[in-house]
Structures are given as C-alpha cells and as structure tokens.
Design a protein around this motif. Sequence first.
Motif, mmCIF file in Angstrom:
data_model
loop_
_atom_site.group_PDB
_atom_site.id
_atom_site.type_symbol
_atom_site.label_atom_id
_atom_site.label_comp_id
_atom_site.label_asym_id
_atom_site.label_seq_id
_atom_site.Cartn_x
_atom_site.Cartn_y
_atom_site.Cartn_z
ATOM 1 N N GLU A 93 0.669 -1.710 0.094
ATOM 2 C CA GLU A 93 -0.239 0.001 -0.115
ATOM 3 C C GLU A 93 0.817 0.984 0.453
ATOM 4 O OE1 GLU A 93 -2.994 0.296 2.644
ATOM 5 O OE2 GLU A 93 -4.474 -1.650 2.472
ATOM 6 N N GLY A 94 0.663 1.893 -0.881
ATOM 7 C CA GLY A 94 0.692 3.459 -1.116
ATOM 8 C C GLY A 94 2.443 3.133 -2.096
ATOM 9 N N ASP A 95 3.197 2.798 -2.437
ATOM 10 C CA ASP A 95 3.134 1.651 -3.661
ATOM 11 C C ASP A 95 3.173 3.004 -4.534
ATOM 12 O OD1 ASP A 95 5.825 0.765 -2.624
ATOM 13 O OD2 ASP A 95 5.069 -1.174 -3.696
ATOM 14 N N SER A 96 4.611 3.915 -5.557
ATOM 15 C CA SER A 96 4.053 4.536 -6.759
ATOM 16 C C SER A 96 5.029 3.694 -7.821
ATOM 17 C CB SER A 96 4.571 5.576 -6.685
ATOM 18 O OG SER A 96 3.885 6.311 -8.111
ATOM 19 N N VAL A 97 3.816 3.206 -8.593
ATOM 20 C CA VAL A 97 4.558 1.850 -9.742
ATOM 21 C C VAL A 97 4.504 2.506 -11.531
ATOM 22 C CG1 VAL A 97 4.358 0.006 -10.716
ATOM 23 C CG2 VAL A 97 3.872 0.364 -8.166
ATOM 24 N N VAL A 98 5.507 2.881 -12.032
ATOM 25 C CA VAL A 98 5.648 2.060 -13.928
ATOM 26 C C VAL A 98 5.613 1.093 -14.108
ATOM 27 C CG1 VAL A 98 6.841 4.361 -15.538
ATOM 28 C CG2 VAL A 98 6.679 5.091 -13.411
ATOM 29 N N VAL A 99 3.719 1.365 -14.740
ATOM 30 C CA VAL A 99 3.802 0.009 -15.308
ATOM 31 C C VAL A 99 3.586 0.779 -17.298
ATOM 32 C CG1 VAL A 99 2.865 -1.271 -13.712
ATOM 33 C CG2 VAL A 99 1.528 0.352 -15.159
ATOM 34 N N ASP A 100 3.504 -0.552 -18.342
ATOM 35 C CA ASP A 100 2.830 -0.038 -19.415
ATOM 36 C C ASP A 100 2.206 0.441 -19.090
ATOM 37 O OD1 ASP A 100 5.688 -1.347 -20.071
ATOM 38 O OD2 ASP A 100 4.286 -3.631 -20.969
ATOM 39 N N LYS A 101 1.975 1.038 -20.490
ATOM 40 C CA LYS A 101 0.483 2.570 -20.682
ATOM 41 C C LYS A 101 -0.631 1.545 -20.376
ATOM 42 C CE LYS A 101 -2.330 4.939 -24.477
ATOM 43 N NZ LYS A 101 -2.498 5.208 -25.343
ATOM 44 N N ILE A 102 -1.407 1.978 -19.426
ATOM 45 C CA ILE A 102 -3.016 0.941 -19.038
ATOM 46 C C ILE A 102 -4.001 1.526 -20.278
ATOM 47 C CG2 ILE A 102 -4.513 0.440 -17.612
ATOM 48 C CD1 ILE A 102 -2.395 0.766 -15.340
ATOM 49 N N LYS A 103 -4.604 1.376 -21.827
ATOM 50 C CA LYS A 103 -5.830 1.785 -22.636
ATOM 51 C C LYS A 103 -6.511 2.220 -22.008
ATOM 52 C CE LYS A 103 -2.604 -0.593 -25.949
ATOM 53 N NZ LYS A 103 -2.299 -1.458 -26.971
ATOM 54 N N HIS A 104 -7.386 3.070 -22.637
ATOM 55 C CA HIS A 104 -9.355 3.191 -22.315
ATOM 56 C C HIS A 104 -9.084 3.333 -20.815
ATOM 57 C CE1 HIS A 104 -9.455 1.509 -25.850
ATOM 58 N NE2 HIS A 104 -8.385 0.609 -25.612
ATOM 59 N N HIS A 105 -8.221 4.086 -20.040
ATOM 60 C CA HIS A 105 -8.375 4.413 -18.901
ATOM 61 C C HIS A 105 -7.323 6.231 -18.463
ATOM 62 C CE1 HIS A 105 -10.507 1.218 -17.153
ATOM 63 N NE2 HIS A 105 -9.992 0.612 -17.906
ATOM 64 N N TRP A 106 -7.854 7.036 -17.672
ATOM 65 C CA TRP A 106 -7.252 8.562 -17.862
ATOM 66 C C TRP A 106 -6.515 8.538 -16.587
ATOM 67 C CZ3 TRP A 106 -6.178 8.517 -22.351
ATOM 68 C CH2 TRP A 106 -6.895 7.829 -23.059
ATOM 69 N N PRO A 107 -5.631 9.867 -16.032
ATOM 70 C CA PRO A 107 -5.181 9.648 -14.750
ATOM 71 C C PRO A 107 -6.474 10.371 -13.972
ATOM 72 C CG PRO A 107 -4.040 11.218 -16.346
ATOM 73 C CD PRO A 107 -4.827 10.214 -16.678
ATOM 74 N N GLY A 108 -6.709 9.926 -12.573
ATOM 75 C CA GLY A 108 -7.380 10.051 -11.765
ATOM 76 C C GLY A 108 -8.623 8.987 -11.690
ATOM 77 N N GLU A 109 -8.451 8.504 -12.869
ATOM 78 C CA GLU A 109 -8.940 7.092 -12.846
ATOM 79 C C GLU A 109 -9.089 5.473 -11.605
ATOM 80 O OE1 GLU A 109 -11.396 4.829 -15.648
ATOM 81 O OE2 GLU A 109 -10.763 6.812 -17.169
ATOM 82 N N THR A 110 -10.023 5.722 -10.901
ATOM 83 C CA THR A 110 -9.473 4.212 -9.878
ATOM 84 C C THR A 110 -9.354 2.618 -10.914
ATOM 85 O OG1 THR A 110 -10.278 5.535 -8.009
ATOM 86 C CG2 THR A 110 -9.377 3.237 -7.396
ATOM 87 N N LEU A 111 -9.164 1.944 -10.579
ATOM 88 C CA LEU A 111 -9.212 0.242 -10.774
ATOM 89 C C LEU A 111 -8.579 -0.500 -9.892
ATOM 90 C CD1 LEU A 111 -6.728 1.133 -14.486
ATOM 91 C CD2 LEU A 111 -9.733 1.094 -14.252
ATOM 92 N N THR A 112 -9.317 -1.656 -10.225
ATOM 93 C CA THR A 112 -8.902 -3.273 -9.605
ATOM 94 C C THR A 112 -9.302 -4.003 -10.027
ATOM 95 O OG1 THR A 112 -11.541 -2.082 -8.345
ATOM 96 C CG2 THR A 112 -9.831 -4.045 -7.568
ATOM 97 N N PHE A 113 -7.472 -4.291 -9.600
ATOM 98 C CA PHE A 113 -6.510 -5.563 -10.319
ATOM 99 C C PHE A 113 -7.062 -6.926 -9.375
ATOM 100 C CE2 PHE A 113 -4.240 -2.286 -12.088
ATOM 101 C CZ PHE A 113 -4.429 -2.534 -13.513
ATOM 102 N N THR A 114 -7.788 -7.864 -10.088
ATOM 103 C CA THR A 114 -8.112 -8.414 -9.962
ATOM 104 C C THR A 114 -7.784 -10.652 -9.591
ATOM 105 O OG1 THR A 114 -10.253 -9.750 -11.324
ATOM 106 C CG2 THR A 114 -10.351 -8.419 -8.637
#
Length: 122
Positions: A32-53
């Motif tokens: 929790e609290g980590d900042s990670v740089v990942v490959d481009k996440i398509k169809h989502h924009w800054p400020g959006e919250t996502l849930t990965f299962t």
Amino acid sequence: GGSAVAAAQAQTAAPECFAVVRINGKQWKVVEGDSVVVDKIKHHWPGETLTFTDVLLCGRKDGSTMIGSPFVDGASVEVVIEQKTKGPKIFVFKKRRRKNSRRFRGFRAEVSSIRIMKLNLP
C-alpha cells in the motif's frame, strides 16, 4: 527529541502486507502506498480508480503467505492512475559492416504511473 525518532520509525516500518499482482501481463510486487510505473493502461485516464483481481500471491507481516492457483480467491488491488507519459528514449542503431548501410531510430514506450491505494486480502 524522542517523538521525531518515533515518527521516523513509524514511516519506515515494514508494511502490513504485500501482494504480487499481474498488470498488463507483467508481475509486480506491491505494498500500500507504492507508486509503480507500468506499461500503458489503455482506455483509462489519470484520476481513475481501477481494481485488479489478478493477485498471484499475498503475504502478511506475521509470515503467512497465500499462493493462488492461479489467483488468490477474494484478493484484489485498488490503484489510482496518477499520470500517463512516455518512458526514457531507447536508441536503436543497426549497421551492416562494409555495406554503407546504417539505420538510427529512437523509441519511447508509453507508460502509466499508478499508486497502490488498497490491498484487499482474504
């Protein structure tokens, strides 16, 4: 005095739990609290919250570990997209010796910077 030392220790204390999550086909160990740089996440924009299962493994501070087969049931990771940008420039240079043939190209991969907001572990 002592309160500053206690505050510094609280900030650097080991995290309660961690998870190995699959994001865009790659595995990331996150807390929790980590900042990670990942490959481009398509169809989502800054400020959006996502849930990965797709949580492959999760562990707690007490040493208990849950290994998924292939995923841990009921586990998820909530992230917020901080920004979308490009990574560092990679130079591609190809040369065929004695043929007067050269090619020089630059490439910058598109990346998304995400912050891990919450680990929901079973």
